[in-house]
Scaffold this motif. Structure first.
Motif, PDB file in Angstrom:
ATOM      1  N   PRO A 193       0.835  -1.259  -0.177  1.00 52.66           N
ATOM      2  CA  PRO A 193      -0.046   0.050   0.083  1.00 52.66           C
ATOM      3  C   PRO A 193       0.739   1.358  -0.003  1.00 52.66           C
ATOM      4  N   ASP A 194       2.016   1.279   0.524  1.00 54.63           N
ATOM      5  CA  ASP A 194       2.898   2.324   0.604  1.00 54.63           C
ATOM      6  C   ASP A 194       3.961   2.527  -0.783  1.00 54.63           C
ATOM      7  N   GLY A 195       3.635   1.575  -1.818  1.00 52.65           N
ATOM      8  CA  GLY A 195       4.327   1.579  -3.124  1.00 52.65           C
ATOM      9  C   GLY A 195       5.595   1.018  -2.634  1.00 52.65           C
ATOM     10  N   LYS A 196       6.088   0.551  -1.670  1.00 52.66           N
ATOM     11  CA  LYS A 196       6.979  -0.522  -1.852  1.00 52.66           C
ATOM     12  C   LYS A 196       6.741  -1.801  -2.362  1.00 52.66           C
ATOM     13  N   LYS A 197       7.717  -2.618  -2.552  1.00 54.11           N
ATOM     14  CA  LYS A 197       7.421  -4.180  -3.029  1.00 54.11           C
ATOM     15  C   LYS A 197       6.999  -4.934  -1.601  1.00 54.11           C
ATOM     16  N   ALA A 198       5.850  -5.652  -1.988  1.00 60.33           N
ATOM     17  CA  ALA A 198       5.176  -6.605  -0.967  1.00 60.33           C
ATOM     18  C   ALA A 198       6.184  -7.414  -0.551  1.00 60.33           C
ATOM     19  N   LYS A 199       6.259  -7.819   0.888  1.00 59.53           N
ATOM     20  CA  LYS A 199       7.100  -8.814   1.451  1.00 59.53           C
ATOM     21  C   LYS A 199       6.962 -10.055   1.176  1.00 59.53           C
ATOM     22  N   ALA A 200       7.819 -10.885   0.604  1.00 61.38           N
ATOM     23  CA  ALA A 200       7.749 -12.228   0.459  1.00 61.38           C
ATOM     24  C   ALA A 200       7.924 -12.909   2.051  1.00 61.38           C
ATOM     25  N   GLU A 201       7.605 -13.940   1.914  1.00 59.75           N
ATOM     26  CA  GLU A 201       7.532 -14.557   3.453  1.00 59.75           C
ATOM     27  C   GLU A 201       8.961 -14.763   3.802  1.00 59.75           C
ATOM     28  N   SER A 202      10.032 -14.945   3.070  1.00 65.44           N
ATOM     29  CA  SER A 202      11.104 -15.272   3.359  1.00 65.44           C
ATOM     30  C   SER A 202      11.876 -13.838   4.120  1.00 65.44           C
ATOM     31  N   ASP A 203      10.940 -12.901   3.797  1.00 65.49           N
ATOM     32  CA  ASP A 203      11.541 -11.522   4.244  1.00 65.49           C
ATOM     33  C   ASP A 203      10.877 -11.194   5.561  1.00 65.49           C
ATOM     34  N   LEU A 204      10.363 -11.805   6.219  1.00 68.98           N
ATOM     35  CA  LEU A 204       9.551 -11.379   7.300  1.00 68.98           C
ATOM     36  C   LEU A 204      10.775 -11.696   8.497  1.00 68.98           C
ATOM     37  N   PRO A 205      10.417 -10.889   9.609  1.00 69.85           N
ATOM     38  CA  PRO A 205      11.484 -10.920  10.668  1.00 69.85           C
ATOM     39  C   PRO A 205      11.407 -12.305  11.345  1.00 69.85           C
ATOM     40  N   GLY A 206      12.396 -12.705  12.334  1.00 70.53           N
ATOM     41  CA  GLY A 206      12.420 -14.164  12.762  1.00 70.53           C
ATOM     42  C   GLY A 206      11.101 -14.321  13.568  1.00 70.53           C
ATOM     43  N   LEU A 207      10.299 -13.290  13.797  1.00 69.79           N
ATOM     44  CA  LEU A 207       9.217 -13.608  14.729  1.00 69.79           C
ATOM     45  C   LEU A 207       8.410 -12.270  14.500  1.00 69.79           C
ATOM     46  N   SER A 208       6.969 -12.124  14.284  1.00 74.00           N
ATOM     47  CA  SER A 208       6.440 -11.082  13.850  1.00 74.00           C
ATOM     48  C   SER A 208       4.826 -11.484  14.241  1.00 74.00           C
ATOM     49  N   VAL A 209       4.038 -10.545  13.903  1.00 67.36           N
ATOM     50  CA  VAL A 209       2.585 -10.655  14.316  1.00 67.36           C
ATOM     51  C   VAL A 209       1.862 -10.452  13.072  1.00 67.36           C
ATOM     52  N   ARG A 210       0.786 -11.498  13.084  1.00 67.00           N
ATOM     53  CA  ARG A 210      -0.018 -11.604  11.851  1.00 67.00           C
ATOM     54  C   ARG A 210      -1.486 -11.703  12.468  1.00 67.00           C
ATOM     55  N   LYS A 211      -2.521 -10.691  11.719  1.00 69.98           N
ATOM     56  CA  LYS A 211      -4.040 -10.749  12.276  1.00 69.98           C
ATOM     57  C   LYS A 211      -4.553 -11.697  11.675  1.00 69.98           C
ATOM     58  N   ASP A 212      -4.858 -12.702  12.394  1.00 69.06           N
ATOM     59  CA  ASP A 212      -5.667 -13.969  11.864  1.00 69.06           C
ATOM     60  C   ASP A 212      -7.110 -13.533  12.049  1.00 69.06           C
ATOM     61  N   PRO A 213      -8.059 -13.884  11.029  1.00 65.13           N
ATOM     62  CA  PRO A 213      -9.497 -13.400  10.794  1.00 65.13           C
ATOM     63  C   PRO A 213     -10.311 -14.200  12.138  1.00 65.13           C
ATOM     64  N   ASN A 214      -9.848 -15.283  12.481  1.00 65.54           N
ATOM     65  CA  ASN A 214     -10.677 -15.886  13.558  1.00 65.54           C
ATOM     66  C   ASN A 214      -9.950 -15.851  14.927  1.00 65.54           C
ATOM     67  N   LEU A 215      -8.760 -15.729  15.021  1.00 59.59           N
ATOM     68  CA  LEU A 215      -7.885 -15.789  16.335  1.00 59.59           C
ATOM     69  C   LEU A 215      -7.475 -14.309  16.698  1.00 59.59           C
ATOM     70  N   GLY A 216      -7.497 -13.412  15.781  1.00 61.88           N
ATOM     71  CA  GLY A 216      -6.922 -12.092  16.104  1.00 61.88           C
ATOM     72  C   GLY A 216      -5.416 -11.936  16.113  1.00 61.88           C
ATOM     73  N   ASN A 217      -4.587 -11.125  16.811  1.00 59.86           N
ATOM     74  CA  ASN A 217      -3.340 -11.024  16.676  1.00 59.86           C
ATOM     75  C   ASN A 217      -2.530 -12.214  17.111  1.00 59.86           C
ATOM     76  N   ILE A 218      -1.657 -12.605  16.366  1.00 58.87           N
ATOM     77  CA  ILE A 218      -1.066 -14.093  16.726  1.00 58.87           C
ATOM     78  C   ILE A 218       0.463 -14.019  16.180  1.00 58.87           C
ATOM     79  N   VAL A 219       1.411 -14.819  16.845  1.00 58.31           N
ATOM     80  CA  VAL A 219       2.765 -14.707  16.423  1.00 58.31           C
ATOM     81  C   VAL A 219       3.187 -15.724  15.472  1.00 58.31           C
ATOM     82  N   VAL A 220       3.862 -15.271  14.454  1.00 62.59           N
ATOM     83  CA  VAL A 220       4.373 -16.206  13.201  1.00 62.59           C
ATOM     84  C   VAL A 220       5.655 -16.128  13.301  1.00 62.59           C
TER      85      VAL A 220
END
Length: 325
Positions: A193-220
């Motif tokens: 949305p900010d014009g940058k390249k979307a992050k591929a999964e391999s570019d994610l930090p070692g641990l980060s937070v994802r918003k799951d539609p059923n569980l809310g914010n969870i660690v991935v």
């Protein structure tokens, strides 16, 4: 799109990293740019479109029957496609991506430039990668409209830009949510949305937070896979894992992660410890964490509630949806 949009300046702010002491007594684990939105710089013409553009006539299949493919594209120009109200979609592998009003993914091209905005995709390239029209585009929820602009292509049509980067569709994306253009030729990438390249999964930090539609914010983890806690484990006064032997085959232990390689996870108690088998395991708030072998793709939560003892992990280390003890 109105050409009266003013330019927006993005200023990168320095991020201070605070070192927090662990509570378990164990071992611890862009330059500013500006865009003249509404710019009318002429788009460049590419001669001999080939590997340098990420397009090959045999491998990409120009002019496929996707709804995003332009009609009557010819010469150095191509018909642009109207996007309508832009939206933000969450892709399990790429995170937040920019889509049009029909859910079609928008892309950017590394051979283009953002300052000044300029498209270097014409002819056959623009048949495979139809330019997104700047006409009748609006910013949906969460999108900074000041980042939206336009560039005049070599055929005189107006193309949408996002933070200066010309936006395109991919002809092989047949349905809403498709991202088959991601990484093509190592030059084409979904737009964030900010014009940058979307992050591929391999570019994610070692641990980060994802918003799951059923569980809310969870660690991935760094691969976008859901992280879990085992209710039979212990955290105080030191971490102890009750998952040993065959259990670890189903619930692999998450390895150590550097504190500065995390995003959105509470830093207190973020550390690693050495298991009795000599393997080091990461914790969140001192609780050992695991992935689940039954999760096959980022976003899966097949381990949630298994045996009444395994639960996804909240950013503060608490088990999500676990019964109160």
């Amino acid at each position: 799109m109105k050409t009266s949009w003013r330019s927006a300046s993005l200023v990168a702010s320095a991020v201070a990293v605070l070192t927090l002491t662990t509570a378990c007594g164990q071992e611890s684990g862009t330059s500013a740019s500006s865009q003249n939105v509404g710019a009318t710089a002429a788009a460049g013409t590419v001669g001999g479109v080939g590997s340098g553009t990420g397009y090959t006539s045999g491998g990409v299949g120009a002019g496929t029957g996707s709804s995003a493919s332009p009609s009557g594209a010819a010469g150095s120009g191509a018909s642009t496609q109207t996007a309508g109200e832009l939206a933000i979609s969450t892709n399990t592998e790429l995170g937040k991506i920019l889509t049009d009003s029909n859910g079609k993914t928008l892309y950017r091209f590394d051979a283009d430039t953002a300052e000044p905005p300029k498209s270097n995709c014409d002819g056959d390239c623009a048949t495979t990668w139809p330019p997104v029209s700047a006409d009748d585009v609006s910013a949906g929820d969460g999108i900074d409209k000041s980042l939206l602009g336009e560039v005049t292509r070599s055929d005189g049509t107006k193309q949408l830009t996002v933070d200066g980067w010309p936006a395109y569709y991919y002809a092989k994306d047949a349905s809403a949510g498709d991202t088959s253009g991601q990484g093509v030729g190592n030059k084409w990438f979904a737009l964030a949305p900010d014009g940058k390249k979307a992050k591929a999964e391999s570019d994610l930090p070692g641990l980060s937070v994802r918003k799951d539609p059923n569980l809310g914010n969870i660690v991935v983890d760094k691969n976008g896979m859901t992280v879990y806690r085992f209710l039979k484990d212990e955290a105080w006064p030191k971490p102890v894992s009750a998952c040993v032997g065959a259990c670890l085959e189903k619930w692999p232990a998450v390895g150590p992660v550097e504190t500065n390689d995390t995003e959105g996870v509470v830093k207190k108690g973020l550390m690693s410890f050495t298991r009795p088998d000599g393997v080091k395991q990461q914790t969140v708030n001192c609780w050992p964490i695991y992935t689940f072998s039954g999760d096959k793709a980022p976003g899966d939560i097949n381990g949630q509630g298994v045996g009444g003892t395994w639960y996804a992990v909240a950013p503060d280390g608490k088990p999500v949806g676990a019964p109160k003890q």
